[in-house]
Design an enzyme around this catalytic site. Structure first.
Site, short mmCIF file in Angstrom:
data_model
loop_
_atom_site.label_atom_id
_atom_site.label_comp_id
_atom_site.label_asym_id
_atom_site.label_seq_id
_atom_site.Cartn_x
_atom_site.Cartn_y
_atom_site.Cartn_z
N ALA A 127 72.85 -7.77 198.44
CA ALA A 127 72.25 -7.09 197.28
C ALA A 127 73.03 -7.31 195.99
CB ALA A 127 72.16 -5.59 197.56
N CYS A 142 86.25 -14.64 196.91
CA CYS A 142 86.89 -14.27 198.18
C CYS A 142 88.17 -15.05 198.41
CB CYS A 142 85.96 -14.56 199.36
SG CYS A 142 84.35 -13.86 199.15
N1 PLP Z 1 77.76 -16.27 201.30
C1 PLP Z 1 77.81 -16.68 200.02
C2 PLP Z 1 77.26 -18.02 199.65
C3 PLP Z 1 78.38 -15.85 199.04
O1 PLP Z 1 78.45 -16.26 197.77
C4 PLP Z 1 78.90 -14.58 199.44
C5 PLP Z 1 79.56 -13.69 198.45
O2 PLP Z 1 80.46 -14.09 197.74
C6 PLP Z 1 78.81 -14.20 200.77
C7 PLP Z 1 78.24 -15.07 201.67
C8 PLP Z 1 79.34 -12.86 201.26
O3 PLP Z 1 78.51 -11.83 200.78
P1 PLP Z 1 78.97 -10.28 200.80
O4 PLP Z 1 79.83 -10.09 199.60
O5 PLP Z 1 77.68 -9.51 200.70
O6 PLP Z 1 79.64 -10.02 202.09
#
Ligand code: PLP
Length: 389
Positions: free
Chosen positions: A197, A321
């Site tokens: 979201a 991340c």
């Molecule tokens: N996959 C992609 C391509 C993303 O950009 C992200 C978020 O940075 C995620 C997965 C992980 O999403 P979430 O922050 O909802 O765990």
């Protein structure tokens, strides 16, 4: 302040916050309770599910709410592996760390947990490698439809079709495309997909897992009959309602993509006109309309970022991340950039509220920052690096 880090996260839209607030105050009932006030809360959850399904091209019954895309990805990938134990999961070296770490996270238990198909300098999958790796019969495959760092959009349906020829289940990480481009997950043919979201002006901590009707997936979180018994735990009702409202708004605003693309292209044209020795990463392939990843020769992304924030521009050197990692972006190195090149790239990801004036200001700020970094180096010193003890 110009915020160009929308691929990391977006602000919660006013309408989304308004939709969520009653579920944090008066409408706090547990949606599983039996009385009418709780059933009304359950109805709100189901309405949100319909909005998310409509945006994703799914049926509401195929959407399972989760705590975010990382949980959805882990559920799909660990499920794929559990259904065919001992086989690796095929993925791309440019996939998000949520996918890569879900696959390799249990390295001890699975000596060879991942298989990779390479990509070219534009971030496109090498078709021969995908064909060869799928033919080796891994447990299944995962594909990131739109890359978070470069914006590269893959032909997900073609990759799924190849995998299906070898009877493999496929998961699509559709986090970055949902809300930025039309998504028809049913037409892609994939068995599973993940959404989040907070990439589309919804709240953090809520996402969804798509499981195509009739497809099996082991349950990963036990504890209750919520989400049709497929994900236990009391639902994050305000988050889910916010996700639903964000999805409803995104569906209504999908036609803004062309204007977004024009602003992104104007930014890139402006920088190309004012600076030499820069490269638009993956500039020759399909990209998300909001994403520019740019290599600035002779500058480290770290030095540039340090200047850009006080100058009024927020952007990223890669995935949010992985900010703490000392290594260059795994996405860019997988695309064939060398270590120095990968450390010289910045990602700018614009948003719904980015204006033409922001674009002009962005060009001015970035140009000045690059000139300043370049002015303190000579051909002997090489790129400016920032020492962090
Ligand atoms: N996959 C992609 C391509 C993303 O950009 C992200 C978020 O940075 C995620 C997965 C992980 O999403 P979430 O922050 O909802 O765990």
């Amino acid at each position: 302040m110009i915020y160009w880090d929308h691929n990391a996260t977006t602000p919660v839209a006013d309408q989304v916050l308004e939709a969520m607030l009653p579920f944090l105050t008066q409408r706090y009932m547990n949606p599983s309770s039996g009385y009418a006030a709780a059933r009304a809360v359950r109805d709100a959850v189901e309405e949100a599910r319909s909005h998310v399904a409509a945006l994703a091209g799914a049926s509401p019954g195929e959407i399972i709410f989760t705590s975010g895309a990382t949980e959805a990805i882990n559920t799909a990938i660990k499920g794929i592996r559990a259904m065919t134990p001992g086989r690796p999961v095929l993925c791309l070296p440019t996939d998000h760390s949520a996918v890569l770490q879900a696959i390799v996270g249990e390295r001890g238990a699975y000596p060879d947990p991942a298989a990779y198909a390479g990509v070219d300098r534009q971030g496109r999958v090498l078709p021969g490698e995908w064909e060869r790796e799928t033919a080796l019969q891994p447990a299944g495959a995962s594909v990131t439809w739109a890359n978070n760092e470069t914006g590269v959009i893959l032909d997900a349906a073609a990759l799924v079709e190849t995998a299906h020829r070898h009877h493999l289940p496929v998961h699509i990480d559709a986090v970055q495309c949902l809300g930025k481009m039309p998504v028809d997950i049913a037409a892609s043919g994939a068995e599973y997909a993940s959404f989040s979201a907070h990439k589309l002006y919804g709240p953090k901590g809520v996402g969804a897992l798509y499981v195509r009707a009739g497809v099996r997936l082991p349950v990963m979180i036990f504890g209750g009959d919520q989400e049709q018994g497929r994900r236990g735990g009391t639902e994050n009702v305000p988050g889910i309602v916010g996700f639903g409202e964000a999805a409803r708004m995104a569906l209504a605003g999908l036609d803004e993509a062309a204007a977004m693309c024009e602003r992104r292209d104007a930014f890139e044209r402006g920088l190309l006109a004012s600076l030499d020795d820069i490269e638009i990463i993956a500039g020759q392939t399909d990209r998300l309309p909001n994403t520019s990843n740019i290599l600035f020769g002779g500058c480290t992304a770290e030095a540039l970022s340090l200047l850009l924030e006080p100058m009024g521009l927020l952007c990223s050197a890669g995935s949010a991340c992985k900010t703490a990692s000392p290594n260059p972006s795994h996405v860019l190195t997988a695309m064939g950039l060398d270590d120095r090149e990968a450390r010289s790239c910045l990602r700018f990801s614009m948003g719904r509220l980015t204006s033409g004036a922001d674009v002009q200001e962005g060009i001015r700020i970035v140009t000045e920052a690059v000139r300043r970094v370049r002015s303190v180096q000579s051909s002997r010193t090489g790129p400016v690096t920032v020492y962090r003890p």
